[in-house]
Design a protein around this motif. Structure first.
Motif, PDB file in Angstrom:
ATOM      1  N   MET A   1       0.847  -1.200   0.000  1.00 43.18           N
ATOM      2  CA  MET A   1       0.000   0.000   0.000  1.00 43.18           C
ATOM      3  C   MET A   1       0.880   1.246   0.000  1.00 43.18           C
ATOM      4  O   MET A   1       1.779   1.354   0.812  1.00 43.18           O
ATOM      5  CB  MET A   1      -0.855  -0.018   1.265  1.00 43.18           C
ATOM      6  CG  MET A   1      -1.749   1.180   1.386  1.00 43.18           C
ATOM      7  SD  MET A   1      -2.687   1.168   2.919  1.00 43.18           S
ATOM      8  CE  MET A   1      -1.397   1.370   4.155  1.00 43.18           C
ATOM      9  N   SER A   2       0.607   2.160  -0.915  1.00 42.50           N
ATOM     10  CA  SER A   2       1.436   3.357  -0.867  1.00 42.50           C
ATOM     11  C   SER A   2       0.812   4.470  -0.048  1.00 42.50           C
ATOM     12  O   SER A   2      -0.397   4.553   0.114  1.00 42.50           O
ATOM     13  CB  SER A   2       1.812   3.878  -2.246  1.00 42.50           C
ATOM     14  OG  SER A   2       0.953   3.462  -3.196  1.00 42.50           O
ATOM     15  N   THR A   3       1.709   5.270   0.424  1.00 43.38           N
ATOM     16  CA  THR A   3       1.321   6.408   1.257  1.00 43.38           C
ATOM     17  C   THR A   3       1.839   7.663   0.563  1.00 43.38           C
ATOM     18  O   THR A   3       2.899   7.634  -0.054  1.00 43.38           O
ATOM     19  CB  THR A   3       1.963   6.253   2.643  1.00 43.38           C
ATOM     20  OG1 THR A   3       1.389   5.123   3.268  1.00 43.38           O
ATOM     21  CG2 THR A   3       1.715   7.449   3.518  1.00 43.38           C
ATOM     22  N   HIS A   4       1.066   8.721   0.649  1.00 44.46           N
ATOM     23  CA  HIS A   4       1.456   9.956  -0.021  1.00 44.46           C
ATOM     24  C   HIS A   4       1.589  11.100   0.979  1.00 44.46           C
ATOM     25  O   HIS A   4       0.903  11.120   1.997  1.00 44.46           O
ATOM     26  CB  HIS A   4       0.434  10.322  -1.089  1.00 44.46           C
ATOM     27  CG  HIS A   4       0.317   9.281  -2.159  1.00 44.46           C
ATOM     28  ND1 HIS A   4       1.329   8.998  -3.035  1.00 44.46           N
ATOM     29  CD2 HIS A   4      -0.679   8.437  -2.454  1.00 44.46           C
ATOM     30  CE1 HIS A   4       0.947   8.032  -3.843  1.00 44.46           C
ATOM     31  NE2 HIS A   4      -0.268   7.669  -3.504  1.00 44.46           N
ATOM     32  N   THR A   5       2.443  12.022   0.626  1.00 52.17           N
ATOM     33  CA  THR A   5       2.602  13.219   1.454  1.00 52.17           C
ATOM     34  C   THR A   5       1.578  14.254   1.004  1.00 52.17           C
ATOM     35  O   THR A   5       1.490  14.571  -0.184  1.00 52.17           O
ATOM     36  CB  THR A   5       4.020  13.798   1.294  1.00 52.17           C
ATOM     37  OG1 THR A   5       4.952  12.774   1.664  1.00 52.17           O
ATOM     38  CG2 THR A   5       4.219  15.009   2.184  1.00 52.17           C
ATOM     39  N   VAL A  27      -0.604  10.234   4.125  1.00 54.72           N
ATOM     40  CA  VAL A  27      -1.932   9.640   3.972  1.00 54.72           C
ATOM     41  C   VAL A  27      -1.843   8.394   3.083  1.00 54.72           C
ATOM     42  O   VAL A  27      -1.433   8.489   1.921  1.00 54.72           O
ATOM     43  CB  VAL A  27      -2.926  10.646   3.347  1.00 54.72           C
ATOM     44  CG1 VAL A  27      -4.337  10.063   3.349  1.00 54.72           C
ATOM     45  CG2 VAL A  27      -2.903  11.978   4.076  1.00 54.72           C
ATOM     46  N   PRO A  28      -2.235   7.236   3.620  1.00 57.89           N
ATOM     47  CA  PRO A  28      -2.275   6.033   2.779  1.00 57.89           C
ATOM     48  C   PRO A  28      -3.298   6.196   1.653  1.00 57.89           C
ATOM     49  O   PRO A  28      -4.293   6.916   1.821  1.00 57.89           O
ATOM     50  CB  PRO A  28      -2.744   4.933   3.746  1.00 57.89           C
ATOM     51  CG  PRO A  28      -2.541   5.477   5.109  1.00 57.89           C
ATOM     52  CD  PRO A  28      -2.641   6.966   4.997  1.00 57.89           C
ATOM     53  N   GLU A  29      -3.073   5.518   0.536  1.00 62.06           N
ATOM     54  CA  GLU A  29      -3.985   5.627  -0.615  1.00 62.06           C
ATOM     55  C   GLU A  29      -5.409   5.198  -0.300  1.00 62.06           C
ATOM     56  O   GLU A  29      -6.331   5.536  -1.028  1.00 62.06           O
ATOM     57  CB  GLU A  29      -3.458   4.768  -1.771  1.00 62.06           C
ATOM     58  CG  GLU A  29      -2.542   5.544  -2.661  1.00 62.06           C
ATOM     59  CD  GLU A  29      -2.149   4.760  -3.913  1.00 62.06           C
ATOM     60  OE1 GLU A  29      -1.475   5.368  -4.756  1.00 62.06           O
ATOM     61  OE2 GLU A  29      -2.490   3.578  -4.044  1.00 62.06           O
ATOM     62  N   THR A  30      -5.547   4.408   0.769  1.00 61.91           N
ATOM     63  CA  THR A  30      -6.871   3.884   1.111  1.00 61.91           C
ATOM     64  C   THR A  30      -7.605   4.775   2.106  1.00 61.91           C
ATOM     65  O   THR A  30      -8.708   4.452   2.520  1.00 61.91           O
ATOM     66  CB  THR A  30      -6.715   2.491   1.750  1.00 61.91           C
ATOM     67  OG1 THR A  30      -5.750   2.601   2.806  1.00 61.91           O
ATOM     68  CG2 THR A  30      -6.249   1.473   0.734  1.00 61.91           C
ATOM     69  N   SER A  92      -1.529  10.500  -5.425  1.00 65.15           N
ATOM     70  CA  SER A  92      -0.154  10.991  -5.582  1.00 65.15           C
ATOM     71  C   SER A  92       0.102  11.894  -4.383  1.00 65.15           C
ATOM     72  O   SER A  92      -0.797  12.114  -3.569  1.00 65.15           O
ATOM     73  CB  SER A  92      -0.026  11.805  -6.881  1.00 65.15           C
ATOM     74  OG  SER A  92      -0.771  13.006  -6.762  1.00 65.15           O
ATOM     75  N   ASP A  93       1.310  12.431  -4.289  1.00 66.18           N
ATOM     76  CA  ASP A  93       1.513  13.483  -3.296  1.00 66.18           C
ATOM     77  C   ASP A  93       0.589  14.645  -3.655  1.00 66.18           C
ATOM     78  O   ASP A  93       0.323  14.885  -4.841  1.00 66.18           O
ATOM     79  CB  ASP A  93       2.975  13.959  -3.313  1.00 66.18           C
ATOM     80  CG  ASP A  93       3.915  12.909  -2.725  1.00 66.18           C
ATOM     81  OD1 ASP A  93       3.429  11.915  -2.152  1.00 66.18           O
ATOM     82  OD2 ASP A  93       5.139  13.098  -2.846  1.00 66.18           O
TER      83      ASP A  93
END
Ligand code: FES
Length: 120
Positions: A1-5, A27-30, A92-93
């Protein structure tokens, strides 16, 4: 899971403790931007938290969000770079400017979309 700034610009006239500051959160993508911000102590305005009332409206300055969970969100909102953080997941960020409820109301009214002029 990716996380974005997610950088959140909080305008001076916004009734939030961090008014005048830019806050960065992960913030995680979910996850929705609003709930992630609130869990970091940035108590951004919101009411329905379902993407309906527009009270959480923000301006998207950079990046992409998934707004598909919002109950009422229009292509014209996206074209105007207005988002509903309560139901926006980062793709995305991001850089956003919070407290854009008035702008959202004007924008919806201009495009004949609810809540239209009923709240003005
Ligand atoms: S809090 Fe109602 S639309 Fe986001």
């Amino acid at each position: 899971m990716s996380t974005h700034t997610v950088a959140i610009e909080v305008p001076e006239d916004c009734d939030v403790e961090q008014a005048g500051e830019t806050v960065e959160i992960e913030v995680p993508e979910t996850e929705y931007v609003l709930s992630a911000a609130r869990s970091e102590g940035v108590w951004l305005p919101a009411d329905c938290q379902q993407g309906w009332c527009t009270s959480c409206a923000a301006e998207l300055l950079e990046g992409e969000v998934d707004q598909s969970d919002a109950k009422r969100y229009y292509e014209s909102d996206e074209e105007a770079d207005l988002i509903l953080p309560c139901t926006a997941k980062p793709e995305s960020d991001l850089r956003i400017r919070a407290c854009r409820y008035d702008e959202m109301l004007d924008h919806r009214a201009e495009h004949d979309k609810p809540p239209g002029r009923s709240k003005r």
